[in-house]
Design an enzyme around this catalytic site. Structure first.
Site, short mmCIF file in Angstrom:
data_model
loop_
_atom_site.label_atom_id
_atom_site.label_comp_id
_atom_site.label_asym_id
_atom_site.label_seq_id
_atom_site.Cartn_x
_atom_site.Cartn_y
_atom_site.Cartn_z
N ARG A 1 18.82 -43.21 -36.06
CA ARG A 1 20.31 -42.84 -35.81
C ARG A 1 20.83 -42.37 -37.28
O ARG A 1 20.43 -43.09 -38.20
CB ARG A 1 21.10 -43.96 -35.12
N LYS B 1 21.88 -50.88 -33.10
CA LYS B 1 23.24 -51.49 -32.29
C LYS B 1 23.09 -53.06 -32.09
O LYS B 1 22.05 -53.49 -31.71
CB LYS B 1 23.37 -50.50 -30.90
N HIS C 1 21.65 -36.11 -34.88
CA HIS C 1 20.79 -36.83 -33.46
C HIS C 1 19.85 -35.69 -32.96
O HIS C 1 18.97 -36.38 -32.23
CB HIS C 1 22.16 -36.99 -32.63
N ARG D 1 16.67 -36.93 -33.98
CA ARG D 1 16.00 -38.13 -33.25
C ARG D 1 15.72 -37.71 -32.01
O ARG D 1 14.56 -38.24 -31.65
CB ARG D 1 17.37 -39.01 -33.08
N HIS E 1 16.16 -48.19 -27.82
CA HIS E 1 17.13 -48.17 -26.54
C HIS E 1 16.61 -49.92 -25.79
O HIS E 1 15.52 -50.33 -25.81
CB HIS E 1 16.30 -47.30 -25.90
N TYR F 1 14.09 -37.96 -22.03
CA TYR F 1 13.02 -37.33 -22.93
C TYR F 1 11.72 -36.73 -22.12
O TYR F 1 11.37 -35.84 -22.65
CB TYR F 1 12.64 -38.07 -24.01
#
Length: 300
Positions: free
Chosen positions: A148, A172, A243, A246, A269, A278
């Site tokens: 990120r 995160k 992004h 990514r 994730h 994806y």
């Protein structure tokens, strides 16, 4: 509503037990407060909430013009809240068990081919000097590691283990993951670090790798601007952002044969359902693979 006894306890649970960031906690609490405000107007106690009540609440959101994607996020937040209420013994039955999220069309992320990424890197270097080399290193690192942009901007020397070939990322919720880094990305970073005009870091920024011209950690906006500039020079027509690199990282891994779980770990994730976006292989390519390898299509 603001004095509801559950809100502070729920936020504490999100922050200290689940380790969510302040922004995530705020988002979850706002979703719950929307419901609590509606219950207050309808004179319904939280402990009395049933499935029909939640249906009426969601209908009220649509009446206010809230979009399906936002409603889906609110439903997700409410599910977490009511699961917590059951877990803590505040209620016995979860009224969200039958609650369905609105149907949302999947948005396939924009991604670049490896050739387009190479063109982007070359275009970034055309700025010249230390900025050009820094931007080359930034784009190569984003693509090679799937970071990120916030993770890239905060990347530190103390989190880079180049001899071992990996970097340590705090994503995160400050969750740590180890991500392999390519030799090419390492080479680009080292060329940047060795540049005689690399800015002197400000006090407190000495551990930061990617610096602005003022010696502070480069900002997300600055990275965005330089990538847009490089895309224009490279003749890339689609609208891209940090992004996009990514997404390109994940797509390249998937097309190269990597499993979804491995990609999930490298992207950080929490839910593999996020990674499944994806699986957007070109339909013509998929058809070619079926015709070539499926036993019903062989003509030996």
């Amino acid at each position: 509503m603001s004095d509801n006894p559950y809100i502070e306890k729920y936020i504490a649970y999100l922050r200290f037990e689940l380790g969510l960031s302040s922004n995530s906690c705020d988002a979850y609490s706002k979703d719950v407060k929307k419901l609590l405000s509606w219950l207050e107007v309808e004179h319904i106690e939280l402990e009395q909430v049933s499935y029909p009540h939640l249906q009426h609440f969601l209908s009220s959101l649509y009446d206010l013009g809230i979009q399906p994607r936002s409603v889906a996020r609110i439903v997700s937040g409410l599910r977490n809240f009511f699961k917590w209420l059951v877990l803590e013994g505040y209620i016995e039955v979860d009224p969200c068990e039958l609650l369905e999220s609105p149907k949302i069309g999947k948005h396939l992320p924009t991604y670049l081919s490896t050739d387009e990424v190479d063109r982007l890197i070359e275009a970034a270097g055309m700025r010249g000097g230390v900025e050009g080399q820094r931007n080359r290193a930034i784009i190569e690192t984003l693509f090679s590691c799937g970071l990120r942009v916030s993770e890239l901007c905060s990347l530190k020397f103390s989190d880079c283990f180049f001899e071992e070939g990996y970097i340590r990322i705090f994503g995160k919720g400050r969750k740590m993951r180890l991500v392999p880094i390519s030799e090419r990305a390492i080479a680009e970073i080292q060329l940047y670090l060795a540049h005689p005009n690399r800015p002197i870091p400000k006090r407190g920024e000495e551990d930061i790798i990617f610096l602005s011209n003022r010696g502070k950690a480069i900002s997300r906006i600055t990275v965005f601007v330089y990538i847009k500039e490089a895309a224009t020079i490279a003749g890339i027509k689609q609208t891209i952002s940090p992004h996009t690199l990514r997404h390109s990282f994940a797509t390249a891994l998937l097309e190269g044969g990597a499993g979804l779980q491995a990609i999930q770990l490298m992207l950080g994730h929490e839910d593999i359902a996020t990674t499944e976006i994806y699986t957007h292989l070109d339909k013509s390519q998929l058809r070619e693979q079926i015709e070539r390898y499926h036993p019903r299509n062989r003509h030996d």
